[in-house]
Design a protein around this motif. Structure first.
Motif, PDB file in Angstrom:
ATOM      1  N   ALA A   1      46.964  -5.339 -34.311  1.00  0.00           N
ATOM      2  CA  ALA A   1      45.924  -4.875 -35.236  1.00  0.00           C
ATOM      3  C   ALA A   1      44.958  -3.916 -34.544  1.00  0.00           C
TER       4      ALA A   1
ATOM      5  N   LEU B   1      47.754  -7.403 -41.957  1.00  0.00           N
ATOM      6  CA  LEU B   1      48.581  -6.250 -41.616  1.00  0.00           C
ATOM      7  C   LEU B   1      49.584  -6.001 -42.733  1.00  0.00           C
TER       8      LEU B   1
ATOM      9  N   GLU C   1      47.240  -0.527 -33.601  1.00  0.00           N
ATOM     10  CA  GLU C   1      47.715   0.153 -34.799  1.00  0.00           C
ATOM     11  C   GLU C   1      48.907   1.089 -34.537  1.00  0.00           C
TER      12      GLU C   1
END
Length: 386
Positions: free
Chosen positions: A203, A231, A206
């Motif tokens: 997260a 996500l 990315e």
């Protein structure tokens, strides 16, 4: 075929073809290996219902190695040395295959191996019936790179298959314009806290895509945590070579919508052989889905039966020679064994998971791909998808 963890060998007066079946019905890989077991059982029952092979039934001896490579080694030795078998259908992970291979070769027995694996192996005593990297990994890398995924995060279990598979993926990605942002390994039985830390890292970083070679319980927990952390698979999918229909059912299909799997079989394939397979499967096992794990196991028993019918012997040399000369119209297409390396000629496919847990096949090869387990002849152009 009994669902018991172990069944005694039958009286030799039954005149059956005695074979060994060695898949884990318990332990951390129990879900996928139970699919191997059920696919094997279905094929054996199907063949025996039609009169067996040359008028004799297939007579399985079954043990449960509980996902432990050492137990695989011990039970394979028991089958081949004490139970006097010569043909076994066994193993799922590469660590279990490598554990039994020495005793298989030492006794000149024959192992039928139906799991995808990392390649870079050949044995005259093994028939490899599932995909190697030039039949799944290469196509997945090309597909992702062509669909705007250039930044990859690799996460896998800490043993030979994930490490070798990630090495190949890294080479493909970096040689053709992509970037590996991180590469992380966890124990095969990784717990919630370890997996949660990885998801948080994803997260934060990315990437465009996460390539997962986690297996078993840890893989299913990882997919659940991915969505729990917000996500979105539509924006940042997990791509896998192993996550198939039954595990998705257990995770929750709605949590997997948009994730990607590269495989040679999906249960949505539209052909007569697959319709027959699914109908027989549902009749025998209810509404649990078929997958690449059950289908490959089913296929190899039918290939074996055709080879056995051709040579009339459980002798390894004769069986292998016969296996090179038979075909099976399997649920994924016409199946044959390459005489140069004992691996199967297979058609690669890429599927995207739907909200109902099944896969839309978004790409498939124009023709079956000859196995190249040592990646000796491939060029990236061979995998650039049209």
């Amino acid at each position: 075929m009994s669902d018991n963890h172990a069944t005694p060998a039958r009286d030799s007066t039954a005149q059956g073809w005695r074979i060994g079946v060695l898949y884990s019905r318990s332990g951390f890989t129990a879900v996928t290996e139970t699919e191997h077991f059920f696919g094997t059982a279905l094929a054996i029952e199907e063949i025996n219902a039609l009169g067996g092979v040359l008028g004799r039934p297939l007579d399985p001896l079954v043990y449960d190695p509980k996902g432990d490579p050492e137990e695989y080694r011990r039970l394979a030795a028991r089958m081949l040395l004490e139970d006097d078998l010569n043909v076994i259908f066994a193993c799922s992970t590469s660590s279990s295959r490598k554990a039994v291979l020495p005793v298989v070769e030492r006794t000149n027995a024959l192992l039928w191996y139906c799991s995808i694996y990392e390649g870079f192996e050949y044995s005259p005593n093994v028939i490899y019936t599932a995909a190697v990297p030039n039949q799944n990994s290469m196509q997945l890398a090309a597909y992702l790179l062509q669909h705007d995924c250039s930044a990859f995060y690799l996460v896998g279990a800490d043993y030979v298959y994930p490490r070798e598979t990630n090495r190949i993926m890294r080479e493909m990605v970096e040689q053709h314009g992509g970037e590996i942002l991180d590469e992380v390994y966890l124990p095969s039985d990784a717990g919630e806290a370890q997996l949660d830390a990885v998801v948080r890292d994803i997260a934060r970083i990315e990437p465009d895509v996460v390539f997962s070679t986690l297996i078993g319980d840890a893989a299913r927990r990882f997919y659940r945590l991915y969505r729990e952390h917000g996500l979105d698979p539509q924006r940042m999918p997990i791509a896998s070579l192993t996550m198939a229909e039954e595990e998705i059912r257990l995770i929750g299909p709605e949590l997997c919508h948009g994730h990607i799997t590269s495989a040679t079989y999906f249960d949505t394939l539209d052909n007569d052989s697959n319709r027959h397979f699914i109908a027989r499967w549902r009749q025998r096992f209810g509404d649990r889905p078929t997958s690449m794990w059950s289908e490959a196991a089913y296929n190899q028993v039918h290939l074996f039966a055709r080879a056995l019918e051709r040579c009339g012997s459980l002798d390894t040399r004769k069986l292998v020679q016969a296996a090179h000369n038979v075909r099976f119209e399997s649920p994924e297409g016409s199946l044959s064994v390459d005489r140069e390396n004992n691996h199967c000629v297979l058609t690669p496919r890429i599927g995207i998971c739907r909200a109902d847990g099944r896969f839309d096949v978004v790409w498939q090869g124009k023709e079956p791909v000859k196995p190249d387990p040592y990646l000796s002849t491939y060029g990236f152009a061979d995998f650039w998808l049209e």
